[in-house]
Each structure stands twice: as structure tokens, then as C-alpha cells.
Design a protein around this motif. Structure first.
Motif, PDB file in Angstrom:
ATOM      1  N   VAL A 193      43.767  90.075 104.551  1.00  0.00           N
ATOM      2  CA  VAL A 193      42.932  89.135 103.810  1.00  0.00           C
ATOM      3  C   VAL A 193      43.777  87.897 103.522  1.00  0.00           C
ATOM      4  N   PRO A 194      43.352  86.710 103.962  1.00  0.00           N
ATOM      5  CA  PRO A 194      44.152  85.497 103.731  1.00  0.00           C
ATOM      6  C   PRO A 194      44.489  85.308 102.258  1.00  0.00           C
ATOM      7  N   GLY A 195      45.736  84.933 101.991  1.00  0.00           N
ATOM      8  CA  GLY A 195      46.168  84.639 100.638  1.00  0.00           C
ATOM      9  C   GLY A 195      46.730  85.824  99.883  1.00  0.00           C
ATOM     10  N   ARG A 196      46.537  87.014 100.407  1.00  0.00           N
ATOM     11  CA  ARG A 196      47.055  88.194  99.718  1.00  0.00           C
ATOM     12  C   ARG A 196      48.485  88.501 100.166  1.00  0.00           C
ATOM     13  N   ALA A 197      49.241  89.179  99.281  1.00  0.00           N
ATOM     14  CA  ALA A 197      50.612  89.568  99.588  1.00  0.00           C
ATOM     15  C   ALA A 197      50.733  91.068  99.811  1.00  0.00           C
TER      16      ALA A 197
ATOM     17  N   ALA B 278      45.621 104.103 112.811  1.00  0.00           N
ATOM     18  CA  ALA B 278      45.911 103.449 111.534  1.00  0.00           C
ATOM     19  C   ALA B 278      45.149 102.142 111.476  1.00  0.00           C
ATOM     20  N   THR B 279      44.834 101.697 110.260  1.00  0.00           N
ATOM     21  CA  THR B 279      44.243 100.371 110.067  1.00  0.00           C
ATOM     22  C   THR B 279      44.992  99.663 108.951  1.00  0.00           C
ATOM     23  N   VAL B 280      45.088  98.352 109.097  1.00  0.00           N
ATOM     24  CA  VAL B 280      45.658  97.500 108.053  1.00  0.00           C
ATOM     25  C   VAL B 280      44.687  96.343 107.858  1.00  0.00           C
ATOM     26  N   ASP B 281      44.227  96.147 106.643  1.00  0.00           N
ATOM     27  CA  ASP B 281      43.243  95.103 106.352  1.00  0.00           C
ATOM     28  C   ASP B 281      43.945  93.829 105.908  1.00  0.00           C
TER      29      ASP B 281
ATOM     30  N   SER C 247      47.290 103.859 101.635  1.00  0.00           N
ATOM     31  CA  SER C 247      48.532 103.347 101.058  1.00  0.00           C
ATOM     32  C   SER C 247      48.450 101.832 101.107  1.00  0.00           C
ATOM     33  N   THR C 248      49.494 101.169 100.688  1.00  0.00           N
ATOM     34  CA  THR C 248      49.539  99.708 100.774  1.00  0.00           C
ATOM     35  C   THR C 248      50.844  99.271 101.414  1.00  0.00           C
TER      36      THR C 248
ATOM     37  N   LEU D 283      51.330 105.524 112.501  1.00  0.00           N
ATOM     38  CA  LEU D 283      51.547 104.384 113.386  1.00  0.00           C
ATOM     39  C   LEU D 283      51.958 103.124 112.639  1.00  0.00           C
ATOM     40  N   TRP D 284      51.362 102.867 111.468  1.00  0.00           N
ATOM     41  CA  TRP D 284      51.790 101.672 110.737  1.00  0.00           C
ATOM     42  C   TRP D 284      53.222 101.832 110.241  1.00  0.00           C
ATOM     43  N   ASP D 285      53.613 103.029 109.840  1.00  0.00           N
ATOM     44  CA  ASP D 285      54.999 103.259 109.429  1.00  0.00           C
ATOM     45  C   ASP D 285      55.954 102.979 110.590  1.00  0.00           C
ATOM     46  N   GLU D 286      55.536 103.326 111.816  1.00  0.00           N
ATOM     47  CA  GLU D 286      56.363 103.034 112.996  1.00  0.00           C
ATOM     48  C   GLU D 286      56.502 101.530 113.202  1.00  0.00           C
ATOM     49  N   VAL D 287      55.403 100.802 112.991  1.00  0.00           N
ATOM     50  CA  VAL D 287      55.464  99.337 113.112  1.00  0.00           C
ATOM     51  C   VAL D 287      56.419  98.759 112.073  1.00  0.00           C
ATOM     52  N   VAL D 288      56.310  99.214 110.838  1.00  0.00           N
ATOM     53  CA  VAL D 288      57.171  98.706 109.765  1.00  0.00           C
ATOM     54  C   VAL D 288      58.635  98.968 110.089  1.00  0.00           C
ATOM     55  N   ALA D 289      58.962 100.170 110.572  1.00  0.00           N
ATOM     56  CA  ALA D 289      60.344 100.502 110.906  1.00  0.00           C
ATOM     57  C   ALA D 289      60.865  99.639 112.049  1.00  0.00           C
ATOM     58  N   ALA D 290      60.026  99.433 113.079  1.00  0.00           N
ATOM     59  CA  ALA D 290      60.443  98.608 114.213  1.00  0.00           C
ATOM     60  C   ALA D 290      60.631  97.154 113.789  1.00  0.00           C
ATOM     61  N   HIS D 291      59.746  96.657 112.939  1.00  0.00           N
ATOM     62  CA  HIS D 291      59.868  95.285 112.470  1.00  0.00           C
ATOM     63  C   HIS D 291      61.120  95.119 111.608  1.00  0.00           C
TER      64      HIS D 291
END
Length: 373
Positions: A311-315, A306-309, A256-257, A327-335
Motif C-alpha cells: 500500500v503506497p505510503g505505508r512502512a 505467500a502474499t505481501v500487500d 505476519s507483517t 517464501l517471503w522469509d526466503e526473499v527477506v533472507a536473500a535481500h
């Protein structure tokens, strides 16, 4: 020491108990705000660098791998240190000691903190517990040479020291992820516990708890800290290959992104806010030479990753997730929660220790953010 941490109450102790008396001959100097160590310094070989480290407001690593590694480079895990002076005195100030108080210290280390307490309260009122027998022996020698003889006992700091309880104050010079209940039981009603506390995920702050007559303890976090973990509360972090089941990344990770940059979740107080809502998971960054990196997330049960890549300059950033926890969905919800509550810093959080659980709260003990059992 011009940061407001050295109050007039502690100034005589600071002058009477110089730090250099409690710094070993072999050290690995650190830097304020960085959890990294410089190369080994031997006083006899490079006295100028040794003295510069002593007089710098920064931590000094004094032991690696519980004493198993001695040099000449660095070990794997730092296991003892002489803490940065501003942190030492800010925690001592938070302890609010008064004449006649009896203090239990968890983690003797090099002995400097015990010496400062002994100067202020008298050595007979200071009991210090150190898990490492060699460190305890060396600390006793330094304390004796400086004119202090507090009671230094070798033992598990999580158990406190019931033989000399109750105490008016308890101070820990190691971090915890759960307050050992013996500390609360061994503290008088109205007494204070000061300790660095942080979730498995990362982020850590000093908490100041007041113990009540009913055996509970509650109080607010004061500010950022980064201490070595109490040995009995260390966690084993398994290699990423165990999560991939023998396959190459991305294995069965679903793609996903995300628009939330890994850079937005890396500050210490943000990690704390995420960690108290996201139990038993931890991050790790795999860096590359061009400034990009992969943020890995893993759970302690070895079921999810989970992994999130980045890259400088990307949105927008690529995400891979596998297992029952996203796990990344948990991070997004907590943030998202953290942003919605006004991006709170450490000083808006608090902790209540009550029986078999402890609760992290925001602004008010009734607004519970996370529970540790």
C-alpha cells in the motif's frame, strides 16, 4: 546506437545488413527497458509507424504463442522477436569473433543476427538452429534475399548441432536457466559461449563463458537482458487457485507483517540476486487501481505460497504464508544477504558449468551463491 555497444569491428556489418530487411510485415513494437508490446502494426497499413519501430533501439515482437496466434490484438506469450540493436551488438562484441571462426547460433528468429555473423565471418562459418519450422523458412528467405546463405537447421536448440561441431563460438538469442551441456561439449577448448541466463524467479543477464579443456566453462555476467526462454526450458506456472486448495484467500495462510517493502525487491538485478538463492519459485503482482498491489510468491512444486500487500505510503506490510517453504522469509533472507554484500549488480556475479551442476558465484568462483542441478 550511441551507447557504446557498436564497436568499430561490427560497424561494417551494421551498415551492410540493415535491420529492416529482417523485420516482418506484421509486428508488435516494444520499448527499451519494458517487457511490453505496443499494438500490432501492419506495414502496408501504417508504414510510418512500422519504419519508426525498425529505427528505434527497442525489441520488436514478431510472433505470439509459437505462431498459433496471429492477431489482430496480442497473444498470450510472445515467442519470437527481432532483438533491440544495442543488445544484439553488445552480445556480438562479447563473442570476440576472429577471422576463420565457426559460430553456432541458437535461435535464428528473423535471421538478422545470422546475417550479421555471415557478413563478418562468411556464411559458410555460421550454423543457426531454429526450433520453429515456419520461422526458419522465413529467415532463410530473408537471408537469401540479403545475399547470405548460412546453414539454418530446424531442431531443438538445447541439443546444439553436433554434425558441424566443434565450434569456436556459441551464441544464444533465447534465455536459459541452465546451460545445455551439448553447447559446452560442442565448443572447442578456449571457445566462448554467450547467452542470456536467469533463474526461475526472474532477473536475467548475459553471461560470457570460456570453455576449458576439461569440459568445464566459467565466466562473468555482463549486464541486464530480457529474452524469450528456450522452449525446452519453459516452466509451467499454475494458477493461484491451485495453491489455495479450492478455498478463498487467505485460506490457511499464516499472518505476519514485514518492514521490507515489495517495492525494494522488484528491480531486475535484485530479482536475480534473490532468484539464484531461491530456486524453483516465482513472483507475480496483482495490481489494483489505487496504486496498491499484492505480491504473490509460489513454488514450482505447488506446495507453498505467500502474499505481501503493498500500500503506497505505508512502512509495514501484511504477509500471508502457507506450505513447507516460507517464501517471503526466503526473499527477506536473500535481500538481507544482497544488502550485506554491498548491493552487487550483475557484473559482480559469475557462472561455472561443471559436469552435472552449475554454480552462480559472487566476485570469485569460490564464493558460491547458488547451485543449479
Amino acid at each position: 546506437m550511441g551507447k557504446g555497444s557498436l564497436t568499430s569491428d561490427w560497424l561494417p556489418a551494421y551498415k551492410a545488413v540493415p535491420r529492416h530487411l529482417f523485420v516482418p510485415e506484421v509486428i508488435w513494437p516494444g520499448r527499451a527497458g519494458r517487457n511490453r508490446q505496443d499494438e500490432r502494426v501492419v506495414r502496408a497499413e501504417d508504414p510510418a509507424t512500422w519504419w519508426a519501430a525498425v529505427h528505434r533501439d527497442a525489441p520488436i515482437t514478431t510472433q505470439w504463442d509459437d505462431g498459433k496466434y496471429t492477431g489482430p490484438g496480442k497473444g498470450r506469450i510472445p515467442s519470437s522477436s527481432n532483438s533491440m540493436p544495442t543488445m544484439v551488438f553488445s552480445m556480438l562484441d562479447a563473442l570476440s569473433v576472429e577471422k576463420g571462426h565457426r559460430v553456432l547460433e541458437i535461435g535464428t528468429g528473423t535471421g538478422w543476427n545470422a546475417a550479421l555473423l555471415s557478413h563478418r565471418l562468411g556464411a559458410g562459418n555460421v550454423i543457426s538452429v531454429e526450433v520453429d519450422a515456419a520461422s526458419a523458412r522465413d529467415a532463410r528467405q530473408r537471408l537469401r534475399a540479403a545475399g547470405f546463405e548460412p546453414f539454418v537447421v530446424v531442431g531443438d536448440g538445447a541439443e546444439g548441432y553436433a554434425e558441424s561441431a566443434p565450434y569456436d563460438r556459441v551464441i544464444a538469442t533465447c534465455s536459459i536457466g541452465s546451460v545445455p551441456r551439448p553447447w559446452v561439449k560442442q565448443t572447442r577448448p578456449g571457445g566462448i559461449i554467450v547467452a542470456p541466463w536467469g533463474p526461475v524467479y526472474g532477473g536475467e543477464a548475459v553471461v560470457r563463458l570460456e570453455v576449458s579443456g576439461d569440459g568445464t566453462a566459467t565466466g562473468r555476467f555482463m549486464g541486464s537482458s530480457a529474452f524469450m526462454r528456450l522452449r525446452g526450458q519453459r516452466t509451467e506456472r499454475r494458477h493461484v487457485r491451485e495453491y489455495l486448495g479450492g478455498r478463498d484467500w487467505p485460506a490457511d495462510g499464516m499472518r505476519s507483517t514485514t518492514f521490507l517493502s515489495p517495492e525494494a525487491v522488484g528491480d531486475w538485478h535484485v530479482m536475480f540476486a534473490i532468484g539464484v538463492q531461491m530456486p524453483n519459485a516465482f513472483p507475480w503482482a496483482e495490481s489494483y487501481g489505487d496504486g496498491s498491489y499484492t505480491l504473490w510468491l509460489r513454488d514450482m512444486a505447488v506446495t507453498s505460497w505467500a502474499t505481501v500487500d503493498y500500500v503506497p505510503g505505508r512502512a509495514e506490510f501484511e504477509v500471508r504464508q502457507s506450505g513447507p517453504r516460507r517464501l517471503w522469509d526466503e526473499v527477506v533472507a536473500a535481500h538481507r544477504w544482497w544488502e550485506g554484500r554491498g548491493r552487487p549488480g550483475f557484473d559482480r556475479f559469475g557462472l561455472t558449468v561443471d559436469g552435472g551442476e552449475e554454480r552462480v558465484w559472487l566476485d570469485d568462483p569460490r564464493d558460491v551463491v547458488g547451485v543449479v542441478t
